[in-house]
Design a protein around this motif. Sequence first.
Motif, PDB file in Angstrom:
ATOM      1  N   ILE A  81       0.835  -1.202   0.000  1.00  0.00           N
ATOM      2  CA  ILE A  81       0.000   0.000   0.000  1.00  0.00           C
ATOM      3  C   ILE A  81       0.870   1.252   0.000  1.00  0.00           C
ATOM      4  O   ILE A  81       0.602   2.215  -0.728  1.00  0.00           O
ATOM      5  CB  ILE A  81      -0.960  -0.019   1.198  1.00  0.00           C
ATOM      6  N   PHE A  82       1.937   1.243   0.784  1.00  0.00           N
ATOM      7  CA  PHE A  82       2.853   2.385   0.806  1.00  0.00           C
ATOM      8  C   PHE A  82       3.484   2.600  -0.573  1.00  0.00           C
ATOM      9  O   PHE A  82       3.622   3.744  -1.020  1.00  0.00           O
ATOM     10  CB  PHE A  82       3.936   2.178   1.866  1.00  0.00           C
ATOM     11  N   ILE A  83       3.850   1.526  -1.248  1.00  0.00           N
ATOM     12  CA  ILE A  83       4.431   1.657  -2.590  1.00  0.00           C
ATOM     13  C   ILE A  83       3.398   2.220  -3.562  1.00  0.00           C
ATOM     14  O   ILE A  83       3.732   3.027  -4.439  1.00  0.00           O
ATOM     15  CB  ILE A  83       4.996   0.301  -3.059  1.00  0.00           C
ATOM     16  N   GLY A  84       2.125   1.845  -3.404  1.00  0.00           N
ATOM     17  CA  GLY A  84       1.069   2.424  -4.232  1.00  0.00           C
ATOM     18  C   GLY A  84       0.908   3.911  -3.991  1.00  0.00           C
ATOM     19  O   GLY A  84       0.688   4.684  -4.924  1.00  0.00           O
ATOM     20  N   ILE A  85       1.040   4.333  -2.735  1.00  0.00           N
ATOM     21  CA  ILE A  85       0.969   5.758  -2.405  1.00  0.00           C
ATOM     22  C   ILE A  85       2.134   6.499  -3.064  1.00  0.00           C
ATOM     23  O   ILE A  85       1.955   7.578  -3.637  1.00  0.00           O
ATOM     24  CB  ILE A  85       0.976   5.952  -0.879  1.00  0.00           C
ATOM     25  N   VAL A  86       3.315   5.920  -2.986  1.00  0.00           N
ATOM     26  CA  VAL A  86       4.482   6.530  -3.623  1.00  0.00           C
ATOM     27  C   VAL A  86       4.272   6.625  -5.128  1.00  0.00           C
ATOM     28  O   VAL A  86       4.565   7.658  -5.751  1.00  0.00           O
ATOM     29  CB  VAL A  86       5.767   5.734  -3.286  1.00  0.00           C
ATOM     30  N   GLY A  87       3.735   5.570  -5.734  1.00  0.00           N
ATOM     31  CA  GLY A  87       3.479   5.580  -7.179  1.00  0.00           C
ATOM     32  C   GLY A  87       2.505   6.674  -7.579  1.00  0.00           C
ATOM     33  O   GLY A  87       2.708   7.365  -8.585  1.00  0.00           O
ATOM     34  N   ALA A  88       1.454   6.850  -6.797  1.00  0.00           N
ATOM     35  CA  ALA A  88       0.471   7.889  -7.106  1.00  0.00           C
ATOM     36  C   ALA A  88       1.077   9.279  -6.969  1.00  0.00           C
ATOM     37  O   ALA A  88       0.862  10.145  -7.828  1.00  0.00           O
ATOM     38  CB  ALA A  88      -0.734   7.746  -6.180  1.00  0.00           C
ATOM     39  N   ILE A 130       5.084  14.197 -11.568  1.00  0.00           N
ATOM     40  CA  ILE A 130       5.627  14.249 -12.932  1.00  0.00           C
ATOM     41  C   ILE A 130       4.607  14.858 -13.892  1.00  0.00           C
ATOM     42  O   ILE A 130       4.934  15.710 -14.705  1.00  0.00           O
ATOM     43  CB  ILE A 130       6.049  12.833 -13.389  1.00  0.00           C
ATOM     44  N   PHE A 131       3.357  14.398 -13.793  1.00  0.00           N
ATOM     45  CA  PHE A 131       2.283  14.891 -14.650  1.00  0.00           C
ATOM     46  C   PHE A 131       1.363  15.751 -13.792  1.00  0.00           C
ATOM     47  O   PHE A 131       0.428  15.261 -13.168  1.00  0.00           O
ATOM     48  CB  PHE A 131       1.502  13.726 -15.265  1.00  0.00           C
ATOM     49  N   LYS A 132       1.608  17.051 -13.790  1.00  0.00           N
ATOM     50  CA  LYS A 132       0.896  17.972 -12.900  1.00  0.00           C
ATOM     51  C   LYS A 132      -0.605  18.020 -13.176  1.00  0.00           C
ATOM     52  O   LYS A 132      -1.383  18.291 -12.280  1.00  0.00           O
ATOM     53  CB  LYS A 132       1.468  19.383 -13.029  1.00  0.00           C
ATOM     54  N   LYS A 133      -1.023  17.740 -14.412  1.00  0.00           N
ATOM     55  CA  LYS A 133      -2.449  17.834 -14.722  1.00  0.00           C
ATOM     56  C   LYS A 133      -3.265  16.720 -14.068  1.00  0.00           C
ATOM     57  O   LYS A 133      -4.484  16.811 -13.998  1.00  0.00           O
ATOM     58  CB  LYS A 133      -2.676  17.837 -16.236  1.00  0.00           C
ATOM     59  N   TYR A 134      -2.617  15.681 -13.565  1.00  0.00           N
ATOM     60  CA  TYR A 134      -3.309  14.589 -12.892  1.00  0.00           C
ATOM     61  C   TYR A 134      -3.292  14.719 -11.370  1.00  0.00           C
ATOM     62  O   TYR A 134      -3.794  13.848 -10.670  1.00  0.00           O
ATOM     63  CB  TYR A 134      -2.697  13.240 -13.260  1.00  0.00           C
ATOM     64  N   SER A 135      -2.738  15.785 -10.846  1.00  0.00           N
ATOM     65  CA  SER A 135      -2.539  15.911  -9.408  1.00  0.00           C
ATOM     66  C   SER A 135      -3.827  16.289  -8.675  1.00  0.00           C
ATOM     67  O   SER A 135      -4.625  17.091  -9.161  1.00  0.00           O
ATOM     68  CB  SER A 135      -1.472  16.963  -9.120  1.00  0.00           C
ATOM     69  N   PHE A 136      -4.015  15.688  -7.501  1.00  0.00           N
ATOM     70  CA  PHE A 136      -5.116  16.012  -6.600  1.00  0.00           C
ATOM     71  C   PHE A 136      -4.571  16.501  -5.263  1.00  0.00           C
ATOM     72  O   PHE A 136      -5.212  16.317  -4.238  1.00  0.00           O
ATOM     73  CB  PHE A 136      -5.981  14.776  -6.339  1.00  0.00           C
ATOM     74  N   ASP A 137      -3.416  17.078  -5.242  1.00  0.00           N
ATOM     75  CA  ASP A 137      -2.695  17.442  -4.026  1.00  0.00           C
ATOM     76  C   ASP A 137      -2.264  16.160  -3.304  1.00  0.00           C
ATOM     77  O   ASP A 137      -2.558  15.063  -3.724  1.00  0.00           O
ATOM     78  CB  ASP A 137      -3.519  18.340  -3.119  1.00  0.00           C
ATOM     79  N   VAL A 138      -1.566  16.313  -2.225  1.00  0.00           N
ATOM     80  CA  VAL A 138      -0.963  15.161  -1.550  1.00  0.00           C
ATOM     81  C   VAL A 138      -2.025  14.219  -0.979  1.00  0.00           C
ATOM     82  O   VAL A 138      -1.922  12.999  -1.124  1.00  0.00           O
ATOM     83  CB  VAL A 138      -0.003  15.640  -0.433  1.00  0.00           C
ATOM     84  N   ILE A 139      -3.049  14.770  -0.372  1.00  0.00           N
ATOM     85  CA  ILE A 139      -4.068  13.918   0.259  1.00  0.00           C
ATOM     86  C   ILE A 139      -4.856  13.143  -0.794  1.00  0.00           C
ATOM     87  O   ILE A 139      -5.079  11.931  -0.653  1.00  0.00           O
ATOM     88  CB  ILE A 139      -5.002  14.760   1.147  1.00  0.00           C
ATOM     89  N   ALA A 178      -5.917   8.017  -3.667  1.00  0.00           N
ATOM     90  CA  ALA A 178      -5.959   7.298  -4.944  1.00  0.00           C
ATOM     91  C   ALA A 178      -4.915   6.182  -4.970  1.00  0.00           C
ATOM     92  O   ALA A 178      -5.177   5.086  -5.481  1.00  0.00           O
ATOM     93  CB  ALA A 178      -5.717   8.271  -6.098  1.00  0.00           C
ATOM     94  N   GLY A 179      -3.742   6.432  -4.423  1.00  0.00           N
ATOM     95  CA  GLY A 179      -2.699   5.414  -4.381  1.00  0.00           C
ATOM     96  C   GLY A 179      -3.067   4.226  -3.530  1.00  0.00           C
ATOM     97  O   GLY A 179      -2.792   3.073  -3.892  1.00  0.00           O
ATOM     98  N   VAL A 180      -3.731   4.477  -2.408  1.00  0.00           N
ATOM     99  CA  VAL A 180      -4.164   3.374  -1.537  1.00  0.00           C
ATOM    100  C   VAL A 180      -5.154   2.486  -2.274  1.00  0.00           C
ATOM    101  O   VAL A 180      -4.987   1.265  -2.353  1.00  0.00           O
ATOM    102  CB  VAL A 180      -4.795   3.926  -0.232  1.00  0.00           C
ATOM    103  N   PHE A 181      -6.193   3.099  -2.827  1.00  0.00           N
ATOM    104  CA  PHE A 181      -7.222   2.299  -3.483  1.00  0.00           C
ATOM    105  C   PHE A 181      -6.722   1.659  -4.770  1.00  0.00           C
ATOM    106  O   PHE A 181      -7.102   0.524  -5.089  1.00  0.00           O
ATOM    107  CB  PHE A 181      -8.474   3.148  -3.739  1.00  0.00           C
TER     108      PHE A 181
END
Length: 99
Positions: A11-18, A24-33, A38-41
């Motif tokens: 799960i932590f690796i998924g968070i890092v991936g998100a 890298i791609f700013k247009k896909y960002s939802f801020d850190v939270i 999204a990374g968890v799910f």
Amino acid sequence: MTDTLISLISIFIGIVGANVTASIFKKYSFDVIGNTIAGVFGSILLIKLFGRLGFSPQLIMHEGNFHLSLFIINSIVSFVGGSLAVILISKLKNKMNKS
């Protein structure tokens, strides 16, 4: 390691991936939270879907032995799951805002 610890690491690796994908791609960002959620799910969903192929946390720790190759595959799938979740949720948000 235990199955639970491997699941938490995935799960932590998924968070890092998100978060990496969003940085890298700013247009896909939802801020850190948002990226973290999204990374968890995303990582949980992809691990549950593809974990049946033989790299679930239970099989990584089969009979008390740690299988590094299965753990690496699990980590890659978790990272990709987090990344895909951010991208797909962003595209869904954009599509819903157009309607």
